[in-house]
Write a protein that holds these residues in place. Sequence first.
Motif, PDB file in Angstrom:
ATOM      1  N   SER A   1     -10.614   2.308   7.158  1.00  0.00           N
ATOM      2  CA  SER A   1      -9.484   1.583   6.478  1.00  0.00           C
ATOM      3  C   SER A   1      -8.559   1.021   7.168  1.00  0.00           C
ATOM      4  O   SER A   1      -7.603   1.865   7.644  1.00  0.00           O
ATOM      5  CB  SER A   1      -9.219   2.455   5.109  1.00  0.00           C
TER       6      SER A   1
ATOM      7  N   LEU B   1      -0.433   6.660  -0.372  1.00  0.00           N
ATOM      8  CA  LEU B   1      -1.733   6.702  -0.133  1.00  0.00           C
ATOM      9  C   LEU B   1      -2.113   8.158   0.079  1.00  0.00           C
ATOM     10  O   LEU B   1      -1.309   8.990   0.658  1.00  0.00           O
ATOM     11  CB  LEU B   1      -1.957   6.315   1.381  1.00  0.00           C
TER      12      LEU B   1
ATOM     13  N   LEU C   1      -6.934   9.846   3.006  1.00  0.00           N
ATOM     14  CA  LEU C   1      -7.381   8.677   4.023  1.00  0.00           C
ATOM     15  C   LEU C   1      -6.862   9.088   5.270  1.00  0.00           C
ATOM     16  O   LEU C   1      -6.885   8.456   6.336  1.00  0.00           O
ATOM     17  CB  LEU C   1      -6.556   7.627   3.471  1.00  0.00           C
TER      18      LEU C   1
ATOM     19  N   GLY D   1     -13.960  10.332   0.379  1.00  0.00           N
ATOM     20  CA  GLY D   1     -12.894   9.432  -0.020  1.00  0.00           C
ATOM     21  C   GLY D   1     -11.657  10.102  -0.968  1.00  0.00           C
ATOM     22  O   GLY D   1     -10.979   9.263  -1.507  1.00  0.00           O
TER      23      GLY D   1
ATOM     24  N   THR E   1      -4.632   0.579   6.013  1.00  0.00           N
ATOM     25  CA  THR E   1      -3.812   1.944   5.651  1.00  0.00           C
ATOM     26  C   THR E   1      -3.845   2.756   6.382  1.00  0.00           C
ATOM     27  O   THR E   1      -2.592   3.539   6.736  1.00  0.00           O
ATOM     28  CB  THR E   1      -4.726   2.496   4.338  1.00  0.00           C
ATOM     29  N   SER E   2      -4.728   2.869   7.352  1.00  0.00           N
ATOM     30  CA  SER E   2      -4.619   4.045   8.644  1.00  0.00           C
ATOM     31  C   SER E   2      -3.191   3.474   9.480  1.00  0.00           C
ATOM     32  O   SER E   2      -2.607   4.299  10.042  1.00  0.00           O
ATOM     33  CB  SER E   2      -5.788   4.104   9.550  1.00  0.00           C
TER      34      SER E   2
ATOM     35  N   ASN F   1      -8.311   7.822   8.837  1.00  0.00           N
ATOM     36  CA  ASN F   1      -9.648   7.304   8.563  1.00  0.00           C
ATOM     37  C   ASN F   1      -9.476   5.695   9.111  1.00  0.00           C
ATOM     38  O   ASN F   1      -8.970   4.882   8.143  1.00  0.00           O
ATOM     39  CB  ASN F   1      -9.969   7.166   7.172  1.00  0.00           C
TER      40      ASN F   1
ATOM     41  N   ALA G   1       0.870  -1.172  -0.158  1.00  0.00           N
ATOM     42  CA  ALA G   1      -0.116  -0.159   0.066  1.00  0.00           C
ATOM     43  C   ALA G   1       0.950   1.118   0.099  1.00  0.00           C
ATOM     44  O   ALA G   1       1.400   1.507   0.827  1.00  0.00           O
ATOM     45  CB  ALA G   1      -0.817  -0.008   1.173  1.00  0.00           C
TER      46      ALA G   1
END
Length: 389
Positions: free
Chosen positions: A126, A49, A97, A94, A129-130, A123, A46
Motif C-alpha cells: 500500500s 491507519l 499497515l 491485513g 499509506t506507507s 507495508n 488517510a
Amino acid sequence: MILAVYKIFIREWKRILTLPVHYVVLLVVPVIICTIYALIYNNKFAQDLPVAVWDESHSPLSRQFTFMLEETESIHFTRQVNSYAEIESLMKKGEILAAIHFPPGMDNDIKSRHPTTVTLYANAASLVTSKLIYKDAAQVIITAGSGVILQKFVKKGMPSGQAMSLVLPVNLHSWVLYNPRYDYQAYLVPGLIAVALQMMIIMVAILTLNYERNTGTMEELREQAGGSASVVIMGKSLAHLSVAWVNYLLVTCIMFPIFANGLLATNWPLFVMYTLLAIACIGVGMLVSSIFNDVMLACDIGLFYTSPAFVFSGFTFPRWGMPWFDQYYAQLMPFTPFLDSLFKVYFMKLPLLYCYKEMGHLLIFIVLTFPVAIIVFQRRLNKLAVQHA
C-alpha cells in the motif's frame, strides 16, 4: 446555413432525450459516477491507519515517543507486539499497515549520543499509506530525539542557542504546496471525473452519425441538412457540447459544493480547458463515426482508444518515466493535455496564459478530426442521395 444548423441542433437534442443510448450515458451516468467518486474519497485524508508498536525499551522515552506518534494524523496504534514474526503475521492478515520498533537501551544510547536505531516496518504494498506513515514517524522520531539531546545540553549549562546549533546544525523547513494535506478528494476526484467524461463524450459521439442508419433516419437527416455534412456535424457537435456544459455545471455547481466545499463554476480557465476537451472528444467521436458504419465495431474502437487514458495520462505515474512509445501514445488522447492544464488551473490557480501548450494540443485534435469527418461523411451522404435519386 445557420437555420439548418439550428434545426439539426434541436433534432439532436430530441434524440439525446429520447434514445437510451444517448440520455443514459450523457445525462444519467455522469450523475452516478460523480456521486460514486465523491463518496469513495469523502474522508479526504488517510487518517488513523492501524500501526503496531514493538517496545523493547520499556522506558519513559519510548512511551513519550509512542504518545507523540499517536498524536499524528496517520498513525493509530492498535496492537502491541513482541517479535518481528508477529509483525509479519499481522501484516499478512491485513490487521496492521506498519509497526514501530524501539530497541533495548534506547534511552541510554540517545542520552549518551550513541547511535540507536528505531525501526519502522511499513507495508509498501500500500504505497500511499506507507509513505504517509513514514513521513509522520520520521518527523516525530527525529524531532523528539533531537529534543532529548537538546535538553541534556541545556541542563549541563550550555546556552540554548549553542545547544541548538550542535543538535540541529542545519534547519530544514518544508512547504507542501497546492495540496498540503494530501487530500484524496481534492486530488483524485477531478481527474477521475474528467477521464470518465472524456470516455462518455467520445463513446456517444461515435454513435451520432452511424447510429442514424440503425434507427432508419439517415435520409431524414440528409434532407433536413440539405445534403451538407458540415451542417450535420456542426449541429450535432453543438448539441453534444451543450450537454457537456450541463455536466460541467453539475460537477462544479452541485457536486463540488456538496462534497469538496468549493464552487468551481467561476474558474474561467478551467471552463475554457474543459470546453476544448469536450470539443476535441466530440471531434474524435465524429471521426470514428463517419469512417465506420458498423456501430459495434466503432464502439469497440472507441473503448480501445479511451480505456487506457487514465493510466497513460501521467495522473498516477509520471509520463517521463514511461517508455518512449507509451509517452507518444499518451499524446494521442485529449485527456493528456487537459490533465496537464488541470494541474495548472485547478490545483495551482494559474491563469490561462500558462496553458498555451495544452490549448494548442487540444486545438490540433479539433483541427484534424472535424475536417476529415466532414469529408468522409459527405461522401456517405452523396452516395445516399444517388441511391434515392
